[in-house]
Enzyme design. Sequence first.
Site, PDB file in Angstrom:
ATOM      1  N   ASP A 137     -38.524 170.401 -13.749  1.00 34.00           N
ATOM      2  CA  ASP A 137     -39.787 169.835 -13.307  1.00 34.00           C
ATOM      3  C   ASP A 137     -40.889 170.089 -14.322  1.00 34.00           C
ATOM      4  OD1 ASP A 137     -38.681 168.873 -11.015  1.00 34.00           O
ATOM      5  OD2 ASP A 137     -39.430 170.458  -9.702  1.00 34.00           O
ATOM      6  N   LYS A 175     -42.781 164.948 -12.282  1.00 37.30           N
ATOM      7  CA  LYS A 175     -43.727 163.884 -11.933  1.00 37.30           C
ATOM      8  C   LYS A 175     -45.134 164.317 -12.312  1.00 37.30           C
ATOM      9  CE  LYS A 175     -40.921 162.562  -7.939  1.00 37.30           C
ATOM     10  NZ  LYS A 175     -39.914 163.602  -8.144  1.00 37.30           N
ATOM     11  N   MET A 182     -49.982 171.196  -3.081  1.00 40.33           N
ATOM     12  CA  MET A 182     -50.333 169.906  -3.685  1.00 40.33           C
ATOM     13  C   MET A 182     -51.579 169.306  -3.050  1.00 40.33           C
ATOM     14  SD  MET A 182     -46.443 168.438  -4.042  1.00 40.33           S
ATOM     15  CE  MET A 182     -45.972 169.075  -2.421  1.00 40.33           C
TER      16      MET A 182
END
Length: 491
Positions: free
Chosen positions: A257, A279, A392
């Site tokens: 990641d 991402k 997040m």
Amino acid sequence: MDFLPIFLRLHGQPCLLVGGGATAMRKARLLLRAGADLTVVAPQMCESLTALASEGALRHVAEPFAGVHLEGMRLVIAATNDAAVNRRVAELADQAGILCNVVDDLEACRFIMPAIVDRSPLMVAISSAGSAPVLVRMLREKFERLLPARLGELARLASRWRARVKQALPAGVARRRFWESAFEGPVADHMMAGRSLPAERALSAALREAQRDSIDNRLPEGKAGIAWLVGAGPGDPGLLTLRALQIAQQADVILYDRLVSDEILELTRRDADRICVGKKPGEPCMTQAQISALLVKLVAQGRRVCRLKGGDPFIFGRGGEEAEALVAAGLPFEVVPGVTAAAACGAYAGIPLTHRDHSQSVVLITAHGKASIDRLDWRSLARDQQTLAFYMGVSRLGDIRDHLLAHGRAGATPVALVENGTTRAQRVIRGQLAELPELAMRHNVSAPAMLFVGEVAGLAGRLSWFQADEVQAPIETLEPPRDETSAVAVC
């Protein structure tokens, strides 16, 4: 790196040693063990060096050093007790393009001599680039105890069989797995016990079996592809679990990641294929479906894949979705938990997630988008005596603040923003819930960051222990009344 670790083949090569004392003697022993054609330049030599010269092990030039002595040399070591002479040797060697080591003068060195653990042909060299020689010595002693004395015999066995194995197993992956099995199984056991003939027989039998598997296009027993869903923690390499480190050094492929730190990636297997599947907001990236499909494809090909995730794979790491894809394909996998960001960032900021006086429960929540924010049970989340951990949610700080205030949280409730938690770039900024978005804007807070809300956030000032490299942002705080006891954490 201050110095590039290399091993030099000096057998038969002309090397120069300037100096004739005890220090020069120690360097001479190393050079002679490496097979160097050694010349010693010194007006006088100690008894040990003189004895070596009389035996013909080295040549002695009984005169002060001069530039002419460097002619034709591949390597030189300056080991006199005169710093000026040593520096002169280094300067002239540098001009001639000859590698030079100067004892006890790091700045003058073009190479340095590491501490050595000798299990020839296996060699372990340890260096601190001259900064901590005592530490190096201590580490060498540990390695001496850890590495079996017969490890070199196992390496020599591998050397004798290397050409045959390469011919029998031309595929790189099959050959690597064969050797891994040999070094961990019966072959190694026999060699460590001094049973060289049974070791040869075991290696021969294993090679025949591996060759049959290769011809039949079958994966060796116990060596089929597998996926490891591994938690890498929030950034500090020291928080990587032992199991995670072992897997990262075994895997053929690393799918990692964006939030996996460079320091952690450096601990993974050097010749593994590294594929970034992270991402990044606002940029093109692989979808989760594409990541899962790639994982399934690689494991189905027989690859050993380390799916390396920041934090914990089963706490907002989408590890569950990837595990479901592997189960649907009938492929094996293991899950290796990691230290999740809420626990680690709180700990490194001096903010406990639970506290007998302030918080008796923890709720982990993702706040990635407006839809997820609006679906939360804010009445329940705003209750006292609990810690809320929002992942997040940096871009949703205003919404989080508004919902908490609307459902009963006091505006003076303490908050603490923890940016780049557990890393040397960590920042901790404290303030009040009512000013949360403005606080983040004023200090230019960006993801990854954690937000803690409640009295536990007020403990950060007293319980802080981790010193980051960056200067901490100013602390802006107002202590709330003692009955304001809920807490929120956002990442």
